[in-house]
Design a protein around this motif. Structure first.
Motif, PDB file in Angstrom:
ATOM      1  N   SER A 135      30.904  -3.091  70.956  1.00 15.18           N
ATOM      2  CA  SER A 135      30.408  -2.927  69.559  1.00 15.18           C
ATOM      3  C   SER A 135      31.128  -1.987  68.419  1.00 15.18           C
ATOM      4  O   SER A 135      31.394  -2.231  67.412  1.00 15.18           O
ATOM      5  CB  SER A 135      28.780  -2.813  69.383  1.00 15.18           C
ATOM      6  N   ASP A 136      30.920  -0.789  69.228  1.00 16.91           N
ATOM      7  CA  ASP A 136      31.635   0.522  68.523  1.00 16.91           C
ATOM      8  C   ASP A 136      31.914   1.446  69.638  1.00 16.91           C
ATOM      9  O   ASP A 136      31.684   1.319  70.825  1.00 16.91           O
ATOM     10  CB  ASP A 136      30.554   1.182  67.655  1.00 16.91           C
ATOM     11  N   THR A 137      32.914   2.443  69.146  1.00  9.89           N
ATOM     12  CA  THR A 137      33.188   3.542  69.921  1.00  9.89           C
ATOM     13  C   THR A 137      33.246   4.864  69.284  1.00  9.89           C
ATOM     14  O   THR A 137      33.570   4.999  68.186  1.00  9.89           O
ATOM     15  CB  THR A 137      34.825   3.233  70.288  1.00  9.89           C
ATOM     16  N   LEU A 138      32.738   5.906  70.052  1.00  6.50           N
ATOM     17  CA  LEU A 138      32.555   7.097  69.820  1.00  6.50           C
ATOM     18  C   LEU A 138      34.179   7.845  70.067  1.00  6.50           C
ATOM     19  O   LEU A 138      34.337   7.741  71.177  1.00  6.50           O
ATOM     20  CB  LEU A 138      31.568   8.005  70.093  1.00  6.50           C
ATOM     21  N   TRP A 142      30.919  -9.605  63.261  1.00  7.77           N
ATOM     22  CA  TRP A 142      31.015  -7.975  63.217  1.00  7.77           C
ATOM     23  C   TRP A 142      32.268  -7.770  63.917  1.00  7.77           C
ATOM     24  O   TRP A 142      33.066  -8.322  64.579  1.00  7.77           O
ATOM     25  CB  TRP A 142      29.908  -7.706  64.588  1.00  7.77           C
ATOM     26  N   HIS A 143      32.726  -6.453  63.509  1.00  2.95           N
ATOM     27  CA  HIS A 143      33.980  -5.996  63.903  1.00  2.95           C
ATOM     28  C   HIS A 143      33.940  -4.345  64.379  1.00  2.95           C
ATOM     29  O   HIS A 143      33.140  -3.757  63.546  1.00  2.95           O
ATOM     30  CB  HIS A 143      35.109  -5.750  62.811  1.00  2.95           C
ATOM     31  N   PRO A 144      34.044  -4.221  65.655  1.00  2.00           N
ATOM     32  CA  PRO A 144      33.752  -2.675  66.071  1.00  2.00           C
ATOM     33  C   PRO A 144      34.565  -1.715  65.424  1.00  2.00           C
ATOM     34  O   PRO A 144      35.738  -2.004  64.513  1.00  2.00           O
ATOM     35  CB  PRO A 144      34.323  -2.635  67.737  1.00  2.00           C
ATOM     36  N   SER A 145      33.818  -0.493  65.356  1.00  2.00           N
ATOM     37  CA  SER A 145      34.419   0.526  64.491  1.00  2.00           C
ATOM     38  C   SER A 145      34.765   1.746  65.363  1.00  2.00           C
ATOM     39  O   SER A 145      34.059   1.853  66.459  1.00  2.00           O
ATOM     40  CB  SER A 145      33.356   1.012  63.147  1.00  2.00           C
TER      41      SER A 145
END
Length: 312
Positions: free
Chosen positions: A168-171, A268-271
């Protein structure tokens, strides 16, 4: 779309030396319901969840993560997953069969890349549950689990390849690179995440509250009871969910959250979210800034139960 057998997170099982304190914490402080068990083993349900239990506590000499359990759509999906894992040389602890845990069902257990025990099951009998009322500050259900890994990129690839999780996302940090990867198995932003850490361990377990008011009331209740607070209240950017993190009596991190983002799978595109920006950790600015002390509280102790199936 790739093979995606996992539908949701069922329960997280832990073993602890301070067993009596842990049982009292979940029942008296955290707001879960003791639904029985056996000698040195207690199951806890959430009043708003159809799952038979969302946490299992076992007495042990050393603290460990016993297993993480996920749901599958049906027995056929369970069998297909077992065949795929065996064909990929993933070590199965048990073959698919009738489960001997509350609610029964059909499932099996296996080791992940770093030796954690995972369980996938279907047809587990649902528990009679109820709507959590306004201002009732107890967990509705289990939200997500975060796992610590010294090689998180390899773990990410393993869970995507073998269990069909989607990123979904990355920090990220400008100097340290990736720090945390959020993975979903449905519309919820994440049911699990993988965090960079010097060792393999449980990072935290998160519990969904009814809404903002119930989340704040629950957080306040624990603060007044002097349960050790690590971080919060605040709101994360990735997932847009609230957070307050506490330590349980055995030093595991437990989180109250609510309003976790729901995604449109098709669009959805990961951020990448930069952790050097304070809004990434806390959009509200109400929590302390993320720092080394907070991070280390979530490192937890190295898990000593890797590649060892729990006795129950």
């Amino acid at each position: 779309m790739s093979f995606s057998p996992i539908t949701h997170l069922r329960h997280v099982d832990i073993a602890v030396p301070e067993y009596d304190k842990q049982v009292a914490f979940y029942g008296n402080n955290w707001g879960l319901t003791d639904v029985g068990g056996e000698s040195n083993l207690t199951y806890f349900a959430a009043e708003g969840s159809p799952e038979q239990y969302i946490v299992r506590v076992r007495r042990a000499d050393e603290k460990r993560l016993d297993l993480v359990s996920f749901g599958a759509a049906d027995p056929k999906s369970v069998d297909q997953l077992a065949d795929r894992l065996a064909g990929a040389n993933v070590t199965l602890i048990s073959e698919p069969d009738v489960l001997q845990t509350p609610g029964g069902g059909y499932g099996f257990r296996f080791f992940d890349l770093e030796g954690r025990v995972l369980e996938v099951s279907a047809d587990v009998e649902t528990r009679t549950h109820r709507k959590i009322e306004e201002r009732e500050a107890i967990p509705v259900r289990l939200s997500h689990v975060v796992l610590n890994s010294p090689e998180p990129e390899k773990m990410l690839a393993w869970y995507v390849k073998h269990l069909g999780f989607r990123l979904s996302d990355t920090l990220v940090h400008p100097h340290m690179g990736g720090l945390m990867w959020f993975l979903r198995c449905g519309p919820q932003h994440h049911s699990m995440a993988i965090a960079r850490c010097p060792h393999t361990a449980l990072n935290h377990v998160s519990f969904e509250m009814r809404g903002l008011d119930e989340y704040m009331r629950g957080s306040g209740r624990l603060i007044r009871a002097e349960v050790p607070k690590i971080w919060g209240p605040g709101r994360h950017r990735a997932g847009d969910n609230t957070f307050t993190y506490f330590h349980d009596p055995n030093g595991n991190t437990m989180e109250y959250t609510t309003e976790l983002e729901l995604l449109d799978e098709d669009t959805w595109h990961p951020s990448l979210y930069d952790t050097s920006e304070p809004e990434t950790s806390d959009e509200w600015g109400t929590a302390d800034s993320m720092n080394e002390w907070i991070s280390k509280q979530m490192f937890n102790d190295p898990d000593k139960g890797l590649f060892q199936a729990p006795p129950a």
